[in-house]
Each structure stands twice: as C-alpha cells, then as structure tokens.
Scaffold this active site. Structure first.
Site, short mmCIF file in Angstrom:
data_model
loop_
_atom_site.label_atom_id
_atom_site.label_comp_id
_atom_site.label_asym_id
_atom_site.label_seq_id
_atom_site.Cartn_x
_atom_site.Cartn_y
_atom_site.Cartn_z
N LYS A 66 -12.19 11.43 -52.17
CA LYS A 66 -13.05 10.47 -51.46
C LYS A 66 -14.06 9.92 -52.47
O LYS A 66 -14.62 10.69 -53.27
CB LYS A 66 -13.75 11.17 -50.29
N SER A 141 -15.84 8.36 -41.60
CA SER A 141 -15.85 7.51 -42.77
C SER A 141 -14.73 7.76 -43.78
O SER A 141 -14.42 6.89 -44.58
CB SER A 141 -17.19 7.68 -43.48
N SER A 165 -16.81 12.77 -39.98
CA SER A 165 -16.08 11.91 -40.92
C SER A 165 -14.80 12.50 -41.50
O SER A 165 -14.04 11.79 -42.14
CB SER A 165 -16.98 11.51 -42.08
N1 GLN Z 1 -19.54 8.45 -37.62
C1 GLN Z 1 -20.54 9.23 -38.26
C2 GLN Z 1 -21.69 8.35 -38.66
O1 GLN Z 1 -21.47 7.18 -38.78
C3 GLN Z 1 -19.88 9.87 -39.41
C4 GLN Z 1 -20.74 10.26 -40.53
C5 GLN Z 1 -20.07 11.19 -41.48
O2 GLN Z 1 -19.56 12.22 -41.06
N2 GLN Z 1 -20.15 10.87 -42.76
O3 GLN Z 1 -22.76 8.82 -38.86
#
Ligand code: GLN
Length: 487
Positions: A66, A141, A165
């Site tokens: 990532k 994400s 995420s």
């Molecule tokens: N959907 C979550 C957010 O937007 C995911 C964040 C994450 O786990 N990096 O905060």
C-alpha cells in the site's frame, strides 16, 4: 516451499506477477511498479538457493505494498498530490520484516489520499476498480491492495486500517483482510492517519497465509513504543494444536494463562456472539441473510450462538468521526511544502507557501477532516466534542470487554452493503462515512477483526463477514477462520 524445492524460481513468480499487473492495468491498482528492482531481488534469491544457502519463510513471494508504507523503492505518496515525489530515506519496520524473510515487492498500490475514504475514489490518481465488477468501487482506503490480491496478481498485500480500510475492501473483493490488535504490528515508517486508531495488516487469499504474515511481521519494535511484546508467536494457549472448537474455551482469554483442560474432559462449546443492534434495515438484506445462514451452520456444528446487546455501538461512528479527524488534523499539519513532496508554484512569502501548497496539495476529503479536526479540538468546543467522544470511546471499549465475557468471538457484517457503483457516494460524505458503521468500533476498542469471504450475492458481488476477537487473540481468530473456511 516450491521455491526452496526448486520446482519454481523466484524469477518466474515475479515475472508472472509483473505480467498480471500489466494485464490488469485498467483496474488502476498500482501507483508504481518496480520491474527492475523486483527482478533483481528475485535473481538474488534464486542465486542463494542455487548456492544451497538458507532462504526466508517468504522467499520469492511477490507482494504489493500500500502506497502509505515507506521504503526506499519508489516514492511514498499515500496517493496524495502533496506527497508527490516524496522519496523516503527509511523503510517501514513491517516492510523490513517481510523482506528479511524474502518477500518481493512488485509495486505500490492505490489508496484514498492519506487513507481517507471507503472507495479509493479520493485518490489523486483516480479510483481502483472492483475485481468482480469494473463499474463498482474496490472499497477503501486500501482498494488497490485488495484488488491486487483478488485478481491474483500477488500472493498478499499490505494495508492499513484506521476505521475499516483493510476489512471493507477485503469484503468488497472476496479476500481475507486482517486488522490486528492495536499495537500488534509496528506503525514505524507508515504515513500516519490517526495514530491511536491506525493498525497495520494484510490481505491474503487464505487464513494460513495470514497466519504466516502475522508471525513474521508482528511483535515489539523499539521504533514504535505502542507495539506490544510479541504475543502472536508466544501465547502458550496457542501452542495447542487441537481445533479451536475442541480446545478449552477462550473464556479465560483475559487470563491468558488459563490452564489447559485435560484431554478427555468435555470441553465447553465455543460461543459466537451476534450483535442484535446490527440487525436492521440499514444493513443490506442479502448480507443479513448470509450472516443468519452462517449462524445456522455454526449452530449445526455445535457452536453456541449468543445474542449480544451493545447499545454503545450506535455512538461508534460519531465518536470515530470526532477522534479520527482530530488526530488527522494534527498528523497532516507537517505537510507544508517545505519538508516533503510537492510545493506550490504560487508561493511568495512563507504563509502563502504553506497556504497554497496545502490548498492545492490536499484532496477535498483531506481538507474536510482537517477542518472538522481543528473544530473539535478548538478551545470553545473541546469539551463538547473531543472530550465527550473520548469518554464514549472508553464506554465502547468496555462494552467489548463485557461482550467477551459472554462469548469467544463476535460475528458481524463488515459493511452495510456490498461494493457500490463508482460515483454513487463520492459527493455525499455522510453516505460514505456510513460505510464504516460496523468497522470503526473495533479500532476505537483496539480489538482485532478479520474480514472473511462469505460467498456472493445474487448480482455476483462478494459478501464478507467480520470476525472479532478479544485483544491479543489474533492467533485464535485466524485459527477459527481456518476452521470456518471449509464450512
Ligand atoms: N473509511 C474510513 C475513513 O474514511 C477508513 C479509514 C481507514 O481505515 N484508513 O476514515
């Protein structure tokens, strides 16, 4: 294994992965592919094997990183314009541990800029497409990492999970995704989103692979003082080779030294908790159906199903969207056009350099969080928002502790719906935030969660379920998933 036995070379595996990455280029999975670097590493491993030298447990295994993990291979951009061209001088501990065992990174994967989002549509480089339906999002994400594993480009990929995420994109693409216990894997060298919630984890095709990755990557790191001493490889209870269902219950899990029940004695049934509060219209009917079917199956196998009431969970999303932006605002304050990556052309004096760089370099979602974060931290509103949220967070953590007195694992949906259409929610932040309804409470409480594939819906889209365990029971969680995969 195949590599050490010389039935396949590391070079062959890496070449295959690179070819597949090219073949699936239209999915927009990678922000950077390092063909030369990956082939060089593969050749080194093949040479070692030819010389009869020992190689690591992940020797020659291609993986995707990532793009919020620092390493000296490729810029670390977190898919954010403001980090464009940011070459890291350091390597994240997680990356170091994987690569010390011979894993080979073939490229960096796309994410919502700074990991803010649930669809990868907030990436500066555009969205990643769902592995099962190109008109839908890969989730986020970590959408790029999930799709890379689902399309079989690589054996595994890394992810970060601050509020779902890893788990949500894993479920959108039909693969396993683990958010470990907070502090299980070092955050050193990973672009910080919200430091008290951020967890490092993985995407794999099997729970066995997850097990191996955790045993390699987890454990204490002097560079991240929030890391826990290695519980993954050393928990005595976990040396027990009996299937989870026939082991003495994890009931004593708070006291990890619970004595092992002598063989032959009837062992208590494993209890699976179902959260009643999630059984409502907000959750897609086919996902609820899948959860019910799974429960029936577990019951028929002798597991006990326990209904849980967890009333504090209704506050989890609100609490998350106060604490997380507060920490985001603080972590993103360092990007000013001076030290990292991009600098605006329009910079005059120092103030305009900061202002223009941040204004051009951040995505709208990043800015939204910076504004919310500074608002909830401001002196006039701190007590009303941040402090209250911090208290509610403790309530949520306590509620999990109590729930695990009544059950060994909890089974829930991962998200309210399967993969949605590209563009469907991107202009509606609140609809996008609702995606995180079932995932964020785990980050608030620090407990581990594993998204497991649980079939497909009528439209052919993957459905995932989330298994939750008490803190430090990551190994037991993965063992349980191994048992479930045959059912
Ligand atoms: N959907 C979550 C957010 O937007 C995911 C964040 C994450 O786990 N990096 O905060």
């Amino acid at each position: 294994m195949k590599i050490a036995n010389k039935t396949v070379t590391a070079t062959r595996l890496v070449k295959d992965a690179l070819e597949k990455a090219k073949h699936f280029a239209d999915y927009n999975i990678f922000t950077f592919i390092d063909e030369e670097g990956a082939l060089k590493k593969a050749a080194e491993i093949d040479d070692k094997i030819a010389r009869g030298e020992k190689v690591g447990r992940l020797a020659g295994v291609p993986y995707a990183l990532k793009d919020n993990f620092m390493s000296t291979r490729g810029d670390t951009t977190a898919s954010a314009h403001i980090l464009e061209g940011c070459a890291s001088p350091i390597t994240a501990t997680a990356v170091e541990r994987l690569e010390n065992e011979g894993a080979i990174m073939i490229g960096r994967t796309n994410l919502d800029a700074f990991a803010h989002g649930s669809s990868t549509e907030n990436s500066y480089y555009g969205p990643t497409l769902n592995a099962y339906d190109k008109t839908r999002v890969a989730g986020g994400s970590s959408g790029g990492s999930a799709a890379a594993v689902a399309l079989d480009i690589v054996e595994f990929a890394t992810g970060t999970d601050t509020g779902g995420s890893i788990r949500q994109p894993a479920s959108f693409n039909g693969v396993y995704g683990l958010k470990p216990t907070y502090g299980a894997v070092s955050r050193y060298g990973v672009v910080a989103m919200a430091s008290s919630l951020d967890c490092i984890g993985f995407f794999t095709k099997t729970p066995e692979d997850m097990d191996l990755l955790m045993s390699v990557a987890s454990g204490r790191d002097p560079k991240d003082l929030t890391t826990l001493p290695d519980f993954y490889n050393t928990n005595p209870q976990l040396g027990d080779s009996r299937p989870v269902a026939s082991r003495p219950s994890l009931r004593g899990s708070a006291a990890q030294s619970a004595p092992v029940v002598a063989e032959g004695l009837e062992s208590p049934k494993l209890r699976i908790g179902i959260i009643k509060d999630f059984d409502n219209d907000v959750v897609d009917a086919e996902i609820r159906e899948t959860l019910k079917d799974k429960c029936e199956l577990l019951k028929s196998k002798g597991y006990e199903i326990v209904e849980l009431e967890m009333p504090s969970l209704k506050y989890a999303l609100a609490v998350y969207y106060i604490i997380q932006p507060a920490e985001v605002a603080s972590n993103l304050s360092r990007y000013d056009g001076v030290r990292y990556g991009f600098r605006s052309e329009k910079s005059g004096d120092l103030d305009s350099l900061y202002g223009n760089t941040r204004s051009e370099g951040f995505m709208p979602e990043n800015k939204r969080r910076i504004m919310i974060g500074n608002f909830v931290l401001s002196s006039g509103f701190f007590d009303a928002y941040f402090l209250k949220a911090a208290k509610a967070r403790t309530m949520i953590a306590d509620e999990y502790k109590k729930a695990f007195e009544k059950c060994d694992f909890i089974l829930t949906p991962v998200s309210p719906s399967p993969a949605f259409k590209l563009g469907e929610k991107v202009n509606d932040p609140v609809a996008m935030y609702l995606e995180d309804l079932m995932s964020v409470s785990l980050n608030l409480a620090g407990v581990p969660g594993l998204a497991i594939p649980a079939g497909r819906n009528k439209a052919g889209l993957p459905i995932g379920l989330q298994l939750v365990a008490p803190r430090r029971q990551d190994k037991a969680l993965i063992e349980f998933a191994k048992e479930l995969q045959d059912e």
